[in-house]
Scaffold this motif. Sequence first.
Motif, PDB file in Angstrom:
ATOM      1  N   ARG A 152      -4.967   9.581  30.859  1.00 16.97           N
ATOM      2  CA  ARG A 152      -6.137   9.426  30.746  1.00 16.97           C
ATOM      3  C   ARG A 152      -7.259  10.323  32.022  1.00 16.97           C
ATOM      4  O   ARG A 152      -8.143  11.370  31.398  1.00 16.97           O
ATOM      5  N   MET A 153      -6.084  10.785  33.257  1.00 20.29           N
ATOM      6  CA  MET A 153      -6.938  11.708  34.049  1.00 20.29           C
ATOM      7  C   MET A 153      -6.455  12.676  33.971  1.00 20.29           C
ATOM      8  O   MET A 153      -7.511  14.059  34.102  1.00 20.29           O
ATOM      9  N   VAL A 154      -5.152  13.444  33.223  1.00 22.29           N
ATOM     10  CA  VAL A 154      -5.276  14.582  32.832  1.00 22.29           C
ATOM     11  C   VAL A 154      -6.125  15.328  31.495  1.00 22.29           C
ATOM     12  O   VAL A 154      -6.756  16.251  31.664  1.00 22.29           O
ATOM     13  N   LYS A 155      -5.902  14.403  30.593  1.00 23.84           N
ATOM     14  CA  LYS A 155      -6.798  14.232  29.291  1.00 23.84           C
ATOM     15  C   LYS A 155      -8.426  15.072  30.092  1.00 23.84           C
ATOM     16  O   LYS A 155      -8.792  15.153  29.433  1.00 23.84           O
ATOM     17  N   GLU A 156      -8.498  14.000  30.706  1.00 23.39           N
ATOM     18  CA  GLU A 156     -10.426  14.516  31.286  1.00 23.39           C
ATOM     19  C   GLU A 156     -10.678  15.577  32.311  1.00 23.39           C
ATOM     20  O   GLU A 156     -11.230  15.388  33.100  1.00 23.39           O
ATOM     21  N   LYS A 157      -9.035  16.171  33.284  1.00 22.84           N
ATOM     22  CA  LYS A 157      -9.095  17.205  33.468  1.00 22.84           C
ATOM     23  C   LYS A 157      -9.029  17.426  34.898  1.00 22.84           C
ATOM     24  O   LYS A 157     -10.142  17.858  35.808  1.00 22.84           O
ATOM     25  N   CYS A 158      -8.928  15.280  35.062  1.00 24.14           N
ATOM     26  CA  CYS A 158      -9.510  15.410  36.465  1.00 24.14           C
ATOM     27  C   CYS A 158      -8.103  15.837  37.447  1.00 24.14           C
ATOM     28  O   CYS A 158      -8.224  15.426  38.951  1.00 24.14           O
ATOM     29  N   LEU A 159      -6.663  15.387  36.857  1.00 21.57           N
ATOM     30  CA  LEU A 159      -5.512  15.967  36.992  1.00 21.57           C
ATOM     31  C   LEU A 159      -5.549  17.093  36.371  1.00 21.57           C
ATOM     32  O   LEU A 159      -5.644  17.621  35.358  1.00 21.57           O
ATOM     33  N   ILE A 160      -4.736  18.419  36.951  1.00 16.33           N
ATOM     34  CA  ILE A 160      -4.529  19.856  36.363  1.00 16.33           C
ATOM     35  C   ILE A 160      -3.357  19.828  36.690  1.00 16.33           C
ATOM     36  O   ILE A 160      -2.474  19.533  37.675  1.00 16.33           O
ATOM     37  N   ALA A 161      -2.698  20.949  35.357  1.00 17.32           N
ATOM     38  CA  ALA A 161      -0.889  21.057  35.809  1.00 17.32           C
ATOM     39  C   ALA A 161      -1.011  22.580  36.899  1.00 17.32           C
ATOM     40  O   ALA A 161      -2.154  22.856  36.840  1.00 17.32           O
ATOM     41  N   VAL A 162       0.316  22.758  37.809  1.00 18.60           N
ATOM     42  CA  VAL A 162       0.508  23.511  38.856  1.00 18.60           C
ATOM     43  C   VAL A 162       0.953  24.767  38.076  1.00 18.60           C
ATOM     44  O   VAL A 162       2.007  24.133  38.013  1.00 18.60           O
ATOM     45  N   ARG A 163       0.797  25.501  38.124  1.00 21.30           N
ATOM     46  CA  ARG A 163       1.168  26.692  37.666  1.00 21.30           C
ATOM     47  C   ARG A 163       1.954  27.881  39.131  1.00 21.30           C
ATOM     48  O   ARG A 163       1.147  27.703  39.830  1.00 21.30           O
ATOM     49  N   PRO A 164       2.747  28.386  39.163  1.00 19.25           N
ATOM     50  CA  PRO A 164       3.327  29.331  39.774  1.00 19.25           C
ATOM     51  C   PRO A 164       2.427  30.256  40.410  1.00 19.25           C
ATOM     52  O   PRO A 164       1.568  30.761  41.687  1.00 19.25           O
ATOM     53  N   SER A 165       1.009  30.464  39.058  1.00 23.37           N
ATOM     54  CA  SER A 165       0.448  31.766  39.790  1.00 23.37           C
ATOM     55  C   SER A 165      -1.296  30.746  40.512  1.00 23.37           C
ATOM     56  O   SER A 165      -1.862  31.839  41.203  1.00 23.37           O
ATOM     57  N   ASP A 166      -1.367  30.307  40.898  1.00 22.83           N
ATOM     58  CA  ASP A 166      -2.164  29.050  41.811  1.00 22.83           C
ATOM     59  C   ASP A 166      -1.760  29.464  42.799  1.00 22.83           C
ATOM     60  O   ASP A 166      -2.510  29.131  43.631  1.00 22.83           O
ATOM     61  N   SER A 167      -0.270  29.638  43.074  1.00 24.60           N
ATOM     62  CA  SER A 167      -0.462  29.637  44.821  1.00 24.60           C
ATOM     63  C   SER A 167      -0.279  31.216  45.186  1.00 24.60           C
ATOM     64  O   SER A 167      -0.210  31.752  45.759  1.00 24.60           O
ATOM     65  N   LEU A 168      -1.347  31.977  44.287  1.00 27.39           N
ATOM     66  CA  LEU A 168      -1.698  33.849  44.897  1.00 27.39           C
ATOM     67  C   LEU A 168      -3.337  33.674  44.570  1.00 27.39           C
ATOM     68  O   LEU A 168      -3.798  32.333  44.025  1.00 27.39           O
ATOM     69  N   THR A 169      -3.599  34.488  45.433  1.00 28.39           N
ATOM     70  CA  THR A 169      -4.918  34.481  45.056  1.00 28.39           C
ATOM     71  C   THR A 169      -5.252  35.185  44.467  1.00 28.39           C
ATOM     72  O   THR A 169      -4.734  35.856  43.635  1.00 28.39           O
ATOM     73  N   ALA A 170      -6.888  35.294  44.136  1.00 32.79           N
ATOM     74  CA  ALA A 170      -7.217  34.965  42.555  1.00 32.79           C
ATOM     75  C   ALA A 170      -7.500  36.890  42.886  1.00 32.79           C
ATOM     76  O   ALA A 170      -6.935  37.745  41.721  1.00 32.79           O
ATOM     77  N   THR A 171      -7.515  37.388  44.312  1.00 38.95           N
ATOM     78  CA  THR A 171      -7.776  39.101  43.586  1.00 38.95           C
ATOM     79  C   THR A 171      -6.326  39.553  43.143  1.00 38.95           C
ATOM     80  O   THR A 171      -6.508  40.749  43.033  1.00 38.95           O
ATOM     81  N   ASP A 172      -5.761  39.056  44.170  1.00 41.31           N
ATOM     82  CA  ASP A 172      -3.931  39.594  43.584  1.00 41.31           C
ATOM     83  C   ASP A 172      -3.979  39.085  42.276  1.00 41.31           C
ATOM     84  O   ASP A 172      -2.900  40.044  41.588  1.00 41.31           O
ATOM     85  N   ARG A 173      -3.666  37.957  41.880  1.00 45.47           N
ATOM     86  CA  ARG A 173      -3.722  37.700  40.066  1.00 45.47           C
ATOM     87  C   ARG A 173      -4.859  38.938  39.755  1.00 45.47           C
ATOM     88  O   ARG A 173      -4.072  39.947  38.923  1.00 45.47           O
ATOM     89  N   ASP A 174      -5.409  38.981  39.675  1.00 49.07           N
ATOM     90  CA  ASP A 174      -5.913  40.430  38.763  1.00 49.07           C
ATOM     91  C   ASP A 174      -5.941  41.958  39.211  1.00 49.07           C
ATOM     92  O   ASP A 174      -5.829  42.297  38.395  1.00 49.07           O
ATOM     93  N   MET A 175      -5.299  42.043  40.560  1.00 43.94           N
ATOM     94  CA  MET A 175      -4.344  43.405  40.490  1.00 43.94           C
ATOM     95  C   MET A 175      -3.638  43.593  39.793  1.00 43.94           C
ATOM     96  O   MET A 175      -2.577  44.552  38.815  1.00 43.94           O
ATOM     97  N   ALA A 176      -2.656  42.279  40.106  1.00 44.09           N
ATOM     98  CA  ALA A 176      -1.124  42.683  39.110  1.00 44.09           C
ATOM     99  C   ALA A 176      -1.302  42.393  37.382  1.00 44.09           C
ATOM    100  O   ALA A 176      -1.468  43.236  36.889  1.00 44.09           O
ATOM    101  N   GLU A 177      -2.154  42.206  37.026  1.00 40.30           N
ATOM    102  CA  GLU A 177      -3.088  42.157  35.597  1.00 40.30           C
ATOM    103  C   GLU A 177      -3.369  43.663  35.941  1.00 40.30           C
ATOM    104  O   GLU A 177      -3.021  44.122  34.470  1.00 40.30           O
TER     105      GLU A 177
END
Length: 532
Positions: A152-177
Amino acid sequence: MSTHENKLCRLIVREHFGPVVEKVANVLIRKGRMPVGMIARITSLTSKRVRECLFVMIQHNIAVYAETQEKTRMVTYYEVNRPELLNRAQIPKVLRSSREWYEREGESIAQTMLLHGKLTITECINDIVAHAGYDKRTSAQRIASLKKSFTRMVKEKCLIAVRPSDSLTATDRDMAEEKRETDKMTLPPTAAEMAAIRRTLGSQRDQELSKTNIVGLKRTLDSVDTDGGDKRRRLDFGELTINEEVEADVFFKINYERFIIRWRNTQIAELYEARLNPTAKTIMNTILTLAEERMINCKEDLSLDLAETLEFQQQELGINGSKPKTGECLDKYIEILEADLMQILKKDGGRTGQYVINLKAASKIMKKNLIQTVISSRFGSPYVRIMNMLLDKGKLEEKMISKFSMMPVKDVREKLTTLCTFGVLNLQEVPKSQDRTPSRTFYLWEVILTRAADALVDRLYHTMGNLRQRRFVEKAKRAVLLSKCERTDVQANDSLLNAAEKKELDTLSGILEMLEVQELRIAQVVMTLRDF
């Protein structure tokens, strides 16, 4: 970032992870992103110890990294994730909300996830059961209950899955894209082409966030019978049921954003409760719940018997004193909410019968009310009168403020200076000539809520840091007593402590509780000014 924010971040790391991790985090907080070798030289720690500290910080989502090509080698730079680190001040409120929304199992899951940073559902449940010490039968029942709450917590997004991109800064992700897109072009992109690429990537990210499917949650159809037929028809008639199950190999973490969204929605509903009545709060809570990305108990919210909660005058009652129907009451209340001066709820002009919530207006009202409360408690109501006047009329000169507020110019000048020093007011100079002579210059005062909120947040960071530092001082004064209490023989038999030591422990507990309560109250104010 301000010095007060840096100090608060450092103290949070010290309390949660210890002095060694604090030393590494302090370098990154003060100096920005760095590689391991440079961190080791500044902190005088070994490279191995620095990597261990960085691993702990990445595990708890308070550090991110970026890999860059420097000549012939790849260098990894590490950086502190400030928003995630500052959100850790809300951990007690996260635990309390988890217990309110998901009962005891939700609180246990949130506590375990915060303790370990990232966990799979299997690791989280096994850790909870192992520390609880249940027998075999009770353990099976608790595991089933924990799995249900976790799903239920995952369904209601109180818990979210961890992706490899989460360990990168937002600026670095944007620059890579952006680099991936520009590599497809034969010639270097122009400014217009780069702007178009960024717009396209931004729309793609928005579509990704708006998707209804949740990473780490798989849905399967469970059939009551094995006959064929149309799946849609059988699902509508209840012959097929949807089973939701969390994937066992996906790591999850606490989603502070979802908690903040719900807390904001609660405060918006409380605005209407203060202006109207509890029924208006119930209606707004329902509307805000429906406006979330995922509907939570949608049918249950719509089945509220609103007519039983309303009070009517005698002329509004029907035959034999009967109350109006629920639909009529709901229509009437929505009309009242729409006509309210706050203008948070309004009709959508593009679609018939649809309503939208102006979250920006709601955020502005909450920030304004909070700043007014702070100014009134600290300086008095005349200062609030000047602030409201400038918010209503815009930029004004000192003489006009004195005229509208019906106060002497001398008193107005003193109050304006005080509010400007506090960070609430801004002064703009409009010269009549190029020489900028003071006698030929207009001095206009104004209130910019965002700047006022930022100035107040910085002051509150300073207060939170002092409260947290006071806790360390109080514990350091009683370090010998606390070390004695940590001994196994004393924990097994508290009679080894004399009356004076027990009294001192009670005194320390009361001081720490008072400091923690004050810090949580300030953290609530900071969240309203910073995140809403």
